[in-house]
Motif scaffolding. Structure first.
Motif, PDB file in Angstrom:
ATOM      1  N   ASN A 198       0.828  -1.204   0.000  1.00  0.00           N
ATOM      2  CA  ASN A 198       0.000   0.000   0.000  1.00  0.00           C
ATOM      3  C   ASN A 198       0.868   1.262   0.000  1.00  0.00           C
ATOM      4  N   GLU A 203       0.803   4.279  -2.691  1.00  0.00           N
ATOM      5  CA  GLU A 203       0.628   5.676  -2.284  1.00  0.00           C
ATOM      6  C   GLU A 203       1.792   6.540  -2.769  1.00  0.00           C
ATOM      7  N   ASP A 232       1.475   7.087  -6.491  1.00  0.00           N
ATOM      8  CA  ASP A 232       0.358   7.991  -6.766  1.00  0.00           C
ATOM      9  C   ASP A 232       0.707   9.432  -6.409  1.00  0.00           C
ATOM     10  N   SER A 233       1.343   9.618  -5.256  1.00  0.00           N
ATOM     11  CA  SER A 233       1.677  10.976  -4.810  1.00  0.00           C
ATOM     12  C   SER A 233       2.741  11.618  -5.682  1.00  0.00           C
ATOM     13  N   PHE A 244      -7.119   0.076  -3.017  1.00  0.00           N
ATOM     14  CA  PHE A 244      -6.424   1.360  -3.149  1.00  0.00           C
ATOM     15  C   PHE A 244      -7.230   2.346  -3.991  1.00  0.00           C
ATOM     16  N   GLN A 245      -7.284   3.577  -3.509  1.00  0.00           N
ATOM     17  CA  GLN A 245      -7.951   4.661  -4.227  1.00  0.00           C
ATOM     18  C   GLN A 245      -6.971   5.815  -4.373  1.00  0.00           C
ATOM     19  N   GLY A 246      -6.527   6.065  -5.597  1.00  0.00           N
ATOM     20  CA  GLY A 246      -5.562   7.130  -5.819  1.00  0.00           C
ATOM     21  C   GLY A 246      -6.074   8.181  -6.779  1.00  0.00           C
ATOM     22  N   ASN A 247      -5.313   9.240  -6.910  1.00  0.00           N
ATOM     23  CA  ASN A 247      -5.678  10.330  -7.820  1.00  0.00           C
ATOM     24  C   ASN A 247      -5.034  10.196  -9.194  1.00  0.00           C
ATOM     25  N   ASN A 255      -8.601   2.491 -10.976  1.00  0.00           N
ATOM     26  CA  ASN A 255      -9.283   3.053  -9.810  1.00  0.00           C
ATOM     27  C   ASN A 255      -9.980   4.359 -10.143  1.00  0.00           C
TER      28      ASN A 255
END
Length: 227
Positions: A153, A157, A160-161, A195-198, A227
């Motif tokens: 995870n 993250e 994604d970030s 997982f939920q990312g932008n 996602n």
């Protein structure tokens, strides 16, 4: 189609069934994310019927080797000292990326990394933006299961970030460390699905064509999640 196969297998009192997504993915008849989602959703729907005989569903897939290098981030498993010539996955990545990523490790992480730590390098000669090198711990699966999910995870993250849109995971920990193949595959898939990312839209799990142990476990997959 898959549901009909499940029903037929149950009717004939078979205890296991295997599907391959290989032809559909390689021949590009269907998007791999759609194939993965439909198969897993159908498996879950069938499981809810409480079958008596059919208890094991195997998804077998082996993407083209070059697919590993068409992502923003590749994940690698290595030791604390970041000697990338050690370990089967590291060796393959080092050979493809070139010695420059080993030099990055020496320069940026002169003392190596801690257990469950992460080192980040460029992709070297590989057409990816970054490689995440992680250090797993040899231990009983029950004692590291949550840490395993946590680091997966964390990698999602981090990617994604940083604005990355895709990441590729080998089946981490099933080689020299000997984590159970089925539990690793399950943890990878469950963590990815939750997982939920932008930015991160594509999560790819790669199983080598000759890695028969991982190709035959319940959740072996070539899965892309959007996602």
């Amino acid at each position: 189609m898959a549901m009909s196969c499940f029903e037929k297998a149950e009717e004939d009192r078979h205890t296991s069934i295997a599907f391959t997504t290989e032809n559909m993915v390689i021949l590009q008849f269907y998007p791999p994310d759609m194939v993965a989602r439909v198969l897993f959703e159908t498996i879950i729907k069938f499981a809810e019927t409480n079958p008596v005989y059919l208890q094991k569903v195997v998804l077998v897939a082996s993407p083209p080797a070059k697919a590993l290098f068409k992502v923003d981030v590749i994940v690698n498993s290595t030791g604390n000292r970041l000697n990338l010539s050690e370990g089967p996955i590291s060796k393959i990545i080092l050979e493809a990326a070139g010695s420059s990523i080993q030099e990055e490790c020496k320069n940026n992480y002169p003392n190596g990394i801690e257990s469950w730590g992460v080192a980040v390098t460029s992709g070297g000669n590989i057409t990816c933006k970054q490689i995440y090198h992680i250090c797993l711990v040899r231990s009983e699966w029950s004692s590291v299961k949550q840490k395993y999910k946590d680091i997966i995870n964390y990698l999602l993250e981090t990617a994604d970030s940083t604005g990355h849109t895709s990441i590729a995971f080998p089946v981490l920990g099933t080689g020299l460390i000997q984590y159970p193949n089925d539990q690793v595959a399950k943890s990878l898939f469950e963590t990815a699905m939750a997982f939920q990312g932008n930015h991160l839209k594509t999560i790819l799990f790669v199983v080598h064509p000759k890695d028969f142990a991982n190709r035959k476990v319940n959740c072996s997959m070539y899965a892309v999640t959007d996602n």
